[in-house]
Design a protein around this motif. Structure first.
Motif, PDB file in Angstrom:
ATOM      1  N   ASP A 181      60.614 -82.291 -74.201  1.00 28.28           N
ATOM      2  CA  ASP A 181      59.805 -82.499 -72.997  1.00 28.28           C
ATOM      3  C   ASP A 181      60.126 -81.517 -71.863  1.00 28.28           C
ATOM      4  N   THR A 182      61.073 -80.621 -72.090  1.00 27.22           N
ATOM      5  CA  THR A 182      61.414 -79.645 -71.060  1.00 27.22           C
ATOM      6  C   THR A 182      60.285 -78.621 -70.956  1.00 27.22           C
ATOM      7  N   PRO A 183      59.728 -78.428 -69.774  1.00 31.51           N
ATOM      8  CA  PRO A 183      58.648 -77.452 -69.640  1.00 31.51           C
ATOM      9  C   PRO A 183      59.142 -76.031 -69.921  1.00 31.51           C
ATOM     10  N   ILE A 184      58.308 -75.284 -70.643  1.00 29.55           N
ATOM     11  CA  ILE A 184      58.633 -73.901 -70.995  1.00 29.55           C
ATOM     12  C   ILE A 184      57.512 -72.986 -70.525  1.00 29.55           C
ATOM     13  N   ILE A 185      57.912 -71.914 -69.873  1.00 28.37           N
ATOM     14  CA  ILE A 185      57.009 -70.822 -69.538  1.00 28.37           C
ATOM     15  C   ILE A 185      57.497 -69.623 -70.327  1.00 28.37           C
ATOM     16  N   MET A 186      56.614 -69.017 -71.108  1.00 31.81           N
ATOM     17  CA  MET A 186      56.993 -67.865 -71.902  1.00 31.81           C
ATOM     18  C   MET A 186      56.390 -66.604 -71.299  1.00 31.81           C
ATOM     19  N   VAL A 187      57.205 -65.554 -71.218  1.00 30.50           N
ATOM     20  CA  VAL A 187      56.734 -64.272 -70.706  1.00 30.50           C
ATOM     21  C   VAL A 187      56.890 -63.214 -71.788  1.00 30.50           C
ATOM     22  N   SER A 188      55.978 -62.255 -71.761  1.00 33.92           N
ATOM     23  CA  SER A 188      56.020 -61.179 -72.741  1.00 33.92           C
ATOM     24  C   SER A 188      55.295 -59.961 -72.188  1.00 33.92           C
ATOM     25  N   ASP A 189      55.760 -58.784 -72.583  1.00 32.58           N
ATOM     26  CA  ASP A 189      55.033 -57.565 -72.233  1.00 32.58           C
ATOM     27  C   ASP A 189      53.764 -57.438 -73.064  1.00 32.58           C
ATOM     28  N   TRP A 190      53.827 -57.926 -74.288  1.00 32.99           N
ATOM     29  CA  TRP A 190      52.711 -57.778 -75.222  1.00 32.99           C
ATOM     30  C   TRP A 190      52.440 -59.093 -75.939  1.00 32.99           C
ATOM     31  N   PRO A 191      51.819 -60.072 -75.273  1.00 25.07           N
ATOM     32  CA  PRO A 191      51.513 -61.340 -75.956  1.00 25.07           C
ATOM     33  C   PRO A 191      50.568 -61.109 -77.137  1.00 25.07           C
ATOM     34  N   SER A 192      51.003 -61.501 -78.316  1.00 24.61           N
ATOM     35  CA  SER A 192      50.188 -61.338 -79.522  1.00 24.61           C
ATOM     36  C   SER A 192      49.528 -62.673 -79.878  1.00 24.61           C
ATOM     37  N   PRO A 193      48.469 -62.640 -80.680  1.00 24.73           N
ATOM     38  CA  PRO A 193      47.826 -63.892 -81.108  1.00 24.73           C
ATOM     39  C   PRO A 193      48.797 -64.837 -81.826  1.00 24.73           C
ATOM     40  N   ILE A 194      49.696 -64.281 -82.634  1.00 26.16           N
ATOM     41  CA  ILE A 194      50.668 -65.133 -83.344  1.00 26.16           C
ATOM     42  C   ILE A 194      51.613 -65.796 -82.352  1.00 26.16           C
ATOM     43  N   MET A 195      52.051 -65.039 -81.342  1.00 21.56           N
ATOM     44  CA  MET A 195      52.925 -65.607 -80.318  1.00 21.56           C
ATOM     45  C   MET A 195      52.210 -66.730 -79.573  1.00 21.56           C
ATOM     46  N   TRP A 196      50.943 -66.498 -79.214  1.00 24.16           N
ATOM     47  CA  TRP A 196      50.156 -67.526 -78.524  1.00 24.16           C
ATOM     48  C   TRP A 196      50.061 -68.786 -79.380  1.00 24.16           C
ATOM     49  N   GLU A 197      49.833 -68.615 -80.682  1.00 25.87           N
ATOM     50  CA  GLU A 197      49.694 -69.766 -81.583  1.00 25.87           C
ATOM     51  C   GLU A 197      50.995 -70.559 -81.667  1.00 25.87           C
ATOM     52  N   LYS A 198      52.117 -69.855 -81.822  1.00 22.50           N
ATOM     53  CA  LYS A 198      53.416 -70.536 -81.881  1.00 22.50           C
ATOM     54  C   LYS A 198      53.704 -71.243 -80.563  1.00 22.50           C
ATOM     55  N   ALA A 199      53.428 -70.581 -79.459  1.00 23.33           N
ATOM     56  CA  ALA A 199      53.672 -71.174 -78.142  1.00 23.33           C
ATOM     57  C   ALA A 199      52.840 -72.439 -77.960  1.00 23.33           C
ATOM     58  N   ALA A 200      51.583 -72.400 -78.364  1.00 24.10           N
ATOM     59  CA  ALA A 200      50.724 -73.585 -78.254  1.00 24.10           C
ATOM     60  C   ALA A 200      51.252 -74.704 -79.130  1.00 24.10           C
ATOM     61  N   SER A 201      51.698 -74.385 -80.333  1.00 27.39           N
ATOM     62  CA  SER A 201      52.258 -75.402 -81.241  1.00 27.39           C
ATOM     63  C   SER A 201      53.510 -76.040 -80.670  1.00 27.39           C
ATOM     64  N   ALA A 202      54.265 -75.266 -79.891  1.00 32.38           N
ATOM     65  CA  ALA A 202      55.510 -75.768 -79.298  1.00 32.38           C
ATOM     66  C   ALA A 202      55.281 -76.483 -77.978  1.00 32.38           C
ATOM     67  N   GLY A 203      54.052 -76.482 -77.475  1.00 34.40           N
ATOM     68  CA  GLY A 203      53.767 -77.140 -76.212  1.00 34.40           C
ATOM     69  C   GLY A 203      54.161 -76.326 -74.988  1.00 34.40           C
ATOM     70  N   VAL A 204      54.276 -75.008 -75.143  1.00 32.20           N
ATOM     71  CA  VAL A 204      54.606 -74.136 -74.013  1.00 32.20           C
ATOM     72  C   VAL A 204      53.503 -74.273 -72.966  1.00 32.20           C
ATOM     73  N   LEU A 205      53.899 -74.453 -71.714  1.00 29.68           N
ATOM     74  CA  LEU A 205      52.916 -74.639 -70.640  1.00 29.68           C
ATOM     75  C   LEU A 205      52.090 -73.392 -70.373  1.00 29.68           C
ATOM     76  N   TYR A 206      52.774 -72.261 -70.259  1.00 26.26           N
ATOM     77  CA  TYR A 206      52.095 -71.006 -69.940  1.00 26.26           C
ATOM     78  C   TYR A 206      52.681 -69.887 -70.786  1.00 26.26           C
ATOM     79  N   VAL A 207      51.825 -68.986 -71.216  1.00 18.41           N
ATOM     80  CA  VAL A 207      52.240 -67.701 -71.772  1.00 18.41           C
ATOM     81  C   VAL A 207      51.688 -66.665 -70.807  1.00 18.41           C
ATOM     82  N   VAL A 208      52.590 -65.893 -70.199  1.00 17.91           N
ATOM     83  CA  VAL A 208      52.209 -65.002 -69.116  1.00 17.91           C
ATOM     84  C   VAL A 208      52.696 -63.590 -69.405  1.00 17.91           C
ATOM     85  N   ASN A 209      51.837 -62.617 -69.160  1.00 12.14           N
ATOM     86  CA  ASN A 209      52.258 -61.236 -69.219  1.00 12.14           C
ATOM     87  C   ASN A 209      53.252 -61.016 -68.083  1.00 12.14           C
TER      88      ASN A 209
END
Length: 102
Positions: A50-78
């Protein structure tokens, strides 16, 4: 607010052993693995799911977005678009969720 820095996934695991965290700001590219995989690991751990996660990346890829969504990551941000507003919103949502659960 106390901020703790962990330069690797292994260091983050050790930091999480010392107690609950209000928020995890997670880079996807770490020396010992991918943040998206670590987010999936945390989602399967009752202590941190339940700990909120914000993920940052220089190059967010579709696979990264999919994994992040599966993990319940709140935001994926460049990284170039990241600012404190994401942290403020995530903490506000987390506090609101905690109040509803208690």
């Amino acid at each position: 607010m106390r901020v703790e820095f962990a330069p690797s996934i292994e260091a983050a695991r050790r930091a999480l052993e010392s107690g609950d965290k209000a928020l995890i700001l997670l880079d996807n590219n770490l020396p010992d693995g991918l943040g998206a995989n670590f987010a999936l690991e945390l989602a399967c751990d009752d202590r941190h799911a339940d700990t909120p996660i914000i993920m940052v990346s220089d190059w967010p890829s579709p696979i990264m977005w999919e994994k992040a969504a599966s993990a319940g990551v709140l935001y994926v941000v460049n990284k170039s678009e990241f600012d404190a507003g994401y942290i403020e919103t995530a903490l506000r949502q987390f506090r609101s969720h905690e109040r509803r659960m208690n």
